[in-house]
Design a protein around this motif. Structure first.
Motif, PDB file in Angstrom:
ATOM      1  N   CYS A  40       0.814  -1.218   0.000  1.00 56.28           N
ATOM      2  CA  CYS A  40       0.000   0.000   0.000  1.00 56.28           C
ATOM      3  C   CYS A  40       0.847   1.268   0.000  1.00 56.28           C
ATOM      4  N   ALA A  41       2.105   1.173   0.415  1.00 55.72           N
ATOM      5  CA  ALA A  41       2.980   2.351   0.463  1.00 55.72           C
ATOM      6  C   ALA A  41       3.513   2.731  -0.912  1.00 55.72           C
ATOM      7  N   TYR A  42       3.346   1.878  -1.909  1.00 53.04           N
ATOM      8  CA  TYR A  42       3.965   2.097  -3.220  1.00 53.04           C
ATOM      9  C   TYR A  42       3.631   3.472  -3.805  1.00 53.04           C
ATOM     10  N   GLY A  43       2.388   3.866  -3.742  1.00 51.87           N
ATOM     11  CA  GLY A  43       1.965   5.124  -4.359  1.00 51.87           C
ATOM     12  C   GLY A  43       2.568   6.360  -3.725  1.00 51.87           C
ATOM     13  N   GLU A  44       2.832   6.314  -2.435  1.00 52.15           N
ATOM     14  CA  GLU A  44       3.380   7.477  -1.736  1.00 52.15           C
ATOM     15  C   GLU A  44       4.897   7.469  -1.666  1.00 52.15           C
ATOM     16  N   ASN A  45       5.494   6.265  -1.541  1.00 50.76           N
ATOM     17  CA  ASN A  45       6.939   6.184  -1.383  1.00 50.76           C
ATOM     18  C   ASN A  45       7.420   4.828  -1.895  1.00 50.76           C
ATOM     19  N   THR A  46       7.746   4.783  -3.167  1.00 50.56           N
ATOM     20  CA  THR A  46       8.142   3.527  -3.805  1.00 50.56           C
ATOM     21  C   THR A  46       9.349   2.902  -3.111  1.00 50.56           C
ATOM     22  N   ALA A  47      10.341   3.696  -2.784  1.00 47.18           N
ATOM     23  CA  ALA A  47      11.553   3.164  -2.140  1.00 47.18           C
ATOM     24  C   ALA A  47      11.225   2.532  -0.789  1.00 47.18           C
ATOM     25  N   ALA A  48      10.367   3.173  -0.013  1.00 47.14           N
ATOM     26  CA  ALA A  48       9.981   2.621   1.284  1.00 47.14           C
ATOM     27  C   ALA A  48       9.218   1.316   1.106  1.00 47.14           C
ATOM     28  N   CYS A  49       8.370   1.258   0.100  1.00 42.77           N
ATOM     29  CA  CYS A  49       7.633   0.029  -0.205  1.00 42.77           C
ATOM     30  C   CYS A  49       8.617  -1.101  -0.509  1.00 42.77           C
ATOM     31  N   ILE A  50       9.575  -0.838  -1.352  1.00 42.54           N
ATOM     32  CA  ILE A  50      10.565  -1.865  -1.724  1.00 42.54           C
ATOM     33  C   ILE A  50      11.383  -2.275  -0.504  1.00 42.54           C
ATOM     34  N   ASP A  51      11.774  -1.316   0.334  1.00 37.41           N
ATOM     35  CA  ASP A  51      12.501  -1.655   1.561  1.00 37.41           C
ATOM     36  C   ASP A  51      11.681  -2.591   2.448  1.00 37.41           C
ATOM     37  N   MET A  52      10.386  -2.298   2.593  1.00 41.34           N
ATOM     38  CA  MET A  52       9.531  -3.149   3.428  1.00 41.34           C
ATOM     39  C   MET A  52       9.384  -4.534   2.815  1.00 41.34           C
ATOM     40  N   LEU A  53       9.205  -4.589   1.493  1.00 43.48           N
ATOM     41  CA  LEU A  53       9.089  -5.894   0.842  1.00 43.48           C
ATOM     42  C   LEU A  53      10.382  -6.693   0.993  1.00 43.48           C
ATOM     43  N   ASN A  54      11.522  -6.035   0.901  1.00 44.44           N
ATOM     44  CA  ASN A  54      12.795  -6.729   1.109  1.00 44.44           C
ATOM     45  C   ASN A  54      12.899  -7.279   2.525  1.00 44.44           C
ATOM     46  N   GLU A  55      12.410  -6.533   3.500  1.00 44.09           N
ATOM     47  CA  GLU A  55      12.386  -7.011   4.885  1.00 44.09           C
ATOM     48  C   GLU A  55      11.528  -8.277   4.981  1.00 44.09           C
ATOM     49  N   LEU A  56      10.407  -8.280   4.283  1.00 47.51           N
ATOM     50  CA  LEU A  56       9.492  -9.423   4.324  1.00 47.51           C
ATOM     51  C   LEU A  56       9.997 -10.609   3.502  1.00 47.51           C
ATOM     52  N   ARG A  57      10.941 -10.350   2.616  1.00 47.14           N
ATOM     53  CA  ARG A  57      11.530 -11.420   1.798  1.00 47.14           C
ATOM     54  C   ARG A  57      12.735 -12.064   2.477  1.00 47.14           C
ATOM     55  N   GLY A  58      13.236 -11.443   3.531  1.00 48.13           N
ATOM     56  CA  GLY A  58      14.338 -12.025   4.291  1.00 48.13           C
ATOM     57  C   GLY A  58      15.583 -12.227   3.455  1.00 48.13           C
ATOM     58  N   PRO A  59      16.064 -13.494   3.373  1.00 48.70           N
ATOM     59  CA  PRO A  59      17.328 -13.750   2.688  1.00 48.70           C
ATOM     60  C   PRO A  59      17.269 -13.638   1.159  1.00 48.70           C
ATOM     61  N   SER A  60      16.112 -13.373   0.586  1.00 51.24           N
ATOM     62  CA  SER A  60      15.972 -13.263  -0.875  1.00 51.24           C
ATOM     63  C   SER A  60      15.398 -11.907  -1.255  1.00 51.24           C
ATOM     64  N   PRO A  61      16.217 -10.843  -1.256  1.00 51.27           N
ATOM     65  CA  PRO A  61      15.691  -9.521  -1.602  1.00 51.27           C
ATOM     66  C   PRO A  61      15.192  -9.470  -3.048  1.00 51.27           C
ATOM     67  N   MET A  62      14.456  -8.428  -3.338  1.00 51.54           N
ATOM     68  CA  MET A  62      13.884  -8.253  -4.670  1.00 51.54           C
ATOM     69  C   MET A  62      14.984  -8.040  -5.706  1.00 51.54           C
ATOM     70  N   SER A  63      14.790  -8.643  -6.858  1.00 51.21           N
ATOM     71  CA  SER A  63      15.705  -8.454  -7.984  1.00 51.21           C
ATOM     72  C   SER A  63      15.247  -7.232  -8.780  1.00 51.21           C
ATOM     73  N   PRO A  64      16.094  -6.713  -9.674  1.00 52.39           N
ATOM     74  CA  PRO A  64      15.628  -5.623 -10.542  1.00 52.39           C
ATOM     75  C   PRO A  64      14.366  -6.019 -11.324  1.00 52.39           C
ATOM     76  N   HIS A  65      14.275  -7.288 -11.709  1.00 46.23           N
ATOM     77  CA  HIS A  65      13.074  -7.777 -12.404  1.00 46.23           C
ATOM     78  C   HIS A  65      11.843  -7.661 -11.505  1.00 46.23           C
ATOM     79  N   ASP A  66      11.986  -8.021 -10.226  1.00 42.85           N
ATOM     80  CA  ASP A  66      10.869  -7.908  -9.275  1.00 42.85           C
ATOM     81  C   ASP A  66      10.410  -6.457  -9.127  1.00 42.85           C
ATOM     82  N   VAL A  67      11.372  -5.550  -9.064  1.00 45.39           N
ATOM     83  CA  VAL A  67      11.050  -4.120  -8.926  1.00 45.39           C
ATOM     84  C   VAL A  67      10.311  -3.625 -10.172  1.00 45.39           C
TER      85      VAL A  67
END
Length: 164
Positions: A40-67
């Protein structure tokens, strides 16, 4: 089984995400609910959204393709993640009730092997629930998101629908 989570406010950054009780991520249901909240944070702050998703992904952060995939699914359609919360419908532009309430479900096929889960969340703009896959990290006892299929198109908000 289904579990319902209630958030007084949605997290706007990783620190706010980590402060939520669900951030213990001791069940796959907790992580699934947090994933939608983070999206839900994507629209207001894309970078914060990606940071949160990376936290939730643990040892497998988002790839450029995922972004890039996120960008393709959410640009101009930031209402999609809000559609998973109670009260959000095409009629009201996917504005959910506050406090934010989300229900996550499993089914008999949700646990294909130990330490893996596929759970489902219903969008107010789709006919069928959307899947999210998670994996247990045994060393921490936490469940991390490995893949989400939450962002397929849904019915457009009535205000944007020329046929409404």
């Amino acid at each position: 089984m289904q579990m319902t989570f209630v958030f007084d406010a949605l997290p706007k950054n990783v620190d706010e995400l980590k402060a939520l009780p669900e951030a213990a991520m001791t069940t796959p249901f907790m992580t699934a609910a947090l994933t939608v909240a983070a999206l839900c944070a994507y629209g207001e702050n894309t970078a914060a959204c990606i940071d949160m998703l990376n936290e939730l992904r643990g040892p497998s952060p988002m790839s450029p393709h995922d972004v890039q995939f996120l960008r393709e699914r959410l640009v101009g359609k930031t209402y999609k993640p809000f559609s998973f919360f109670a009260g959000a419908t095409p009629k009201n532009g996917y504005v959910p009730n506050v406090p934010y309430q989300i229900t996550v479900s499993d089914n008999p096929y949700s646990y294909p092997q130990e330490g893996h889960a596929t759970l489902y969340i219903q969008s107010g703009g789709a006919d069928s629930a959307r899947p999210i896959s998670l994996r247990l990290k045994p060393s921490t006892g936490q469940w991390f998101m490995t893949q989400q299929s939450l962002l397929s198109d849904i019915r457009v908000p009535e205000a944007e629908d020329p046929w409404a």
